[in-house]
Structures are given as structure tokens and as C-alpha cells.
Design an enzyme around this catalytic site. Structure first.
Site, PDB file in Angstrom:
ATOM      1  N   LEU A 173       0.854  -1.186   0.000  1.00  0.00           N
ATOM      2  CA  LEU A 173       0.000   0.000   0.000  1.00  0.00           C
ATOM      3  C   LEU A 173       0.890   1.235   0.000  1.00  0.00           C
ATOM      4  CD1 LEU A 173      -2.844  -0.823   2.594  1.00  0.00           C
ATOM      5  CD2 LEU A 173      -3.034  -0.712   0.103  1.00  0.00           C
ATOM      6  N   ASP A 174       0.586   2.197  -0.847  1.00  0.00           N
ATOM      7  CA  ASP A 174       1.341   3.440  -0.876  1.00  0.00           C
ATOM      8  C   ASP A 174       1.201   4.175   0.454  1.00  0.00           C
ATOM      9  OD1 ASP A 174       2.124   2.943  -3.440  1.00  0.00           O
ATOM     10  OD2 ASP A 174       0.585   4.207  -4.378  1.00  0.00           O
TER      11      ASP A 174
END
EC number: 5.4.99.25
Length: 296
Positions: free
Chosen positions: A53-54
Site C-alpha cells: 500500500l502506498d
């Protein structure tokens, strides 16, 4: 060697060394940084997370502790679900619902320039795409999609199709495979539970750290004898005499088929290995499961 106790009978040390946390990733740190913090807090040599996940993205991030990190591959093809804000650059056209619905199919995407993977055109499946709320220039979308789908690119392409242009606003992952947002724990929950456990109250930590088998419920199961499990621990494949039973996944509709990934368990449901079903489960001799990852 000594095999693991049944999942529901393990002490805390066993849970920490072969467990999974359904983490609600906060905004700011990367998934890698969050995993490193959990590694240090739980005293494990290794941890792994179920899908990057960014930094700005929040939500469902299963984190595998200790020996469970060996099976991070089970998330490689896991279906993901997101809720995102689609920011249109002009008023939504009257047929915006029909335009969005056209993307509920196989779509073509090229990874962005900043991506760590090779930039080549590839196909990704959008299993479901629903409008949850609608404003003049904003749509709240729920996206259920194949692993590796770029939601930012999906939003951009919907904007092109709508003739207005669009970009992605906030993004939150609500499910990864069999994990969803109904049982998430925050970093604060985990660290508080670890502190309580140090003072003798294990109840909260036992709710947050689940047996690692929880990450394998979507795989067909091959139950093997304890004697066969000990041989697997030494690197041997699963031979026909060691197979007790072959059955479907605990969750979902996955059934055992030749060349499919399976999880081998002892009769008391302790995971032994991930493998590939290569032989007839009803055979009296020969290799039935080739090993992919030994988990004991």
C-alpha cells in the site's frame, strides 16, 4: 521434531512466531515501514505483508509474523477491494453510472513510471465496480479487483471515458483475499495489547494476533499424518501413504485440482506446508504434493 500445537491451543510465543495481524494501515508510513515496526515490537526476525500500500493509502494490510512470512505468496493473486473518491474535473454527465459500469470487465493497464514493476501493457479484472455515493463532481466508488490493479489509473480512465477528466482522491483498501475491514486492528491496538500482555493480560493480544492458518482458509486442504508432517519438515514431498484426506477450502469454493496450490495440515489443523497437488489423492503410492514452502 515437535510439530506445532493446534491453532486454538498455542501460547503467545507461538502466536508471535507464526501469526497474522489484520492491520489497519495508517496514512503516512509505507507498508514496508509498518511491517518493520511490527517486526521490532513483536521481537521477530522476519515479517511480511499481504500486498503493498502506498504511504497515503489506508486500510487492510495483513501482516505475517515469524515463520508465517514464508507464505506471503498466498496474497500474490488475492482479490483486493477498495473504496475511493473519484474526483471529476467537471460536472458528471447524465450517463455516468453507465460509463462506470463499462469498466466492470477485463481492462488494460500499464504500470505508472514510478512503479517497481516492468512497464508493459497487462490485463486486470475488475470483478465489481459500484457507485456508493454521488455528488456533482465526486463519486464514491467501491472497486473489487484483481491483484496488481492500479486504482489511480482506473480513475483516470473513467474520467477520459466520461469526457470530463478525473483523478483519484482518497483511497482505502477494505479487503485483501479473505481478510476485510470487519476485524481490523490499528498499530495502537497492537502496541497496547503487547504492553498489556507484558503485565499478564493476554486477552487483547490473542484477539489481534491470529494463528497464521487464518491466511490459508481460501486454499484446498490436504490432511496428512503426523509422521508425514515430520518428513515434510525435513524437505520430503507428501507421498500417498501419508495422505489422510483431501478437501475443499475452508472459505470460498476452491476445490483440489491437479496443479493447484494446496495447504497441507495435520489432523488437528496445524499448517505444515504449501504445495502443489501433482498426484491422484486416491493413489496408493507416488508423490501427491510437491513442496513450495515448508511452514514447520
Amino acid at each position: 521434531m515437535t510439530l506445532r500445537a493446534p491453532p486454538d491451543e498455542r501460547d503467545l510465543d507461538s502466536l508471535r512466531s507464526f501469526g497474522v495481524v489484520n492491520l489497519d494501515k495508517p496514512p503516512g508510513p509505507s507498508a514496508h515501514q509498518v511491517a518493520a515496526w511490527i517486526r521490532d515490537a513483536t521481537g521477530q526476525d522476519r515479517v511480511a505483508h499481504g500486498g503493498t500500500l502506498d504511504p497515503k493509502v489506508t486500510g487492510c494490510l495483513p501482516v505475517l509474523l515469524g515463520d508465517a512470512a514464508r507464505m506471503a505468496q498466498v496474497f500474490d493473486d488475492a482479490v483486493k477491494e477498495y473504496v475511493t473518491v473519484l474526483e471529476l474535473h467537471d460536472q458528471a454527465p447524465a450517463d455516468i453510472a453507465d460509463i462506470v459500469a463499462e469498466f466492470e470487465t477485463d481492462i488494460y493497464q500499464k504500470p505508472p513510471r514510478k512503479s517497481a514493476v516492468k512497464r508493459q501493457l497487462r490485463t486486470r479484472r475488475i470483478h465489481a465496480l459500484d457507485i456508493l455515493e454521488r455528488g456533482d463532481r465526486r463519486l464514491l466508488l467501491r472497486v473489487r479487483c484483481a491483484s496488481g490493479t492500479y486504482i489511480r489509473k482506473l480513475c483516470h480512465d473513467i474520467g477520459l471515458a466520461a469526457g470530463t477528466g478525473a483523478h483519484m482522491g482518497d483511497l482505502r483498501r477494505t479487503a485483501t483475499g479473505s481478510f476485510d475491514d470487519a476485524s481490523l486492528s490499528t498499530m495502537h491496538d497492537l502496541f497496547d495489547a503487547l504492553a498489556f500482555a507484558e503485565d499478564g493480560d493476554e486477552s487483547n493480544l490473542r484477539e489481534i494476533i491470529q494463528p497464521a492458518e487464518r491466511a490459508l482458509v481460501h486454499l484446498p486442504r490436504v490432511t496428512i499424518a503426523p509422521s508425514a508432517a515430520r518428513e515434510v519438515a525435513e524437505g520430503a514431498p507428501v507421498y500417498a501413504p501419508g495422505v489422510i484426506e483431501v478437501g475443499p477450502a475452508t472459505v470460498g469454493d476452491a476445490t483440489p485440482e491437479t496443479d493447484s496450490q494446496v495447504v497441507c495440515v495435520t489432523p488437528d489443523d496445524a499448517a505444515v506446508c504449501l504445495g502443489t497437488l501433482v498426484g491422484d489423492p486416491d493413489a496408493e503410492q507416488g508423490v501427491i504434493v510437491e513442496l513450495d514452502r515448508v511452514l514447520v
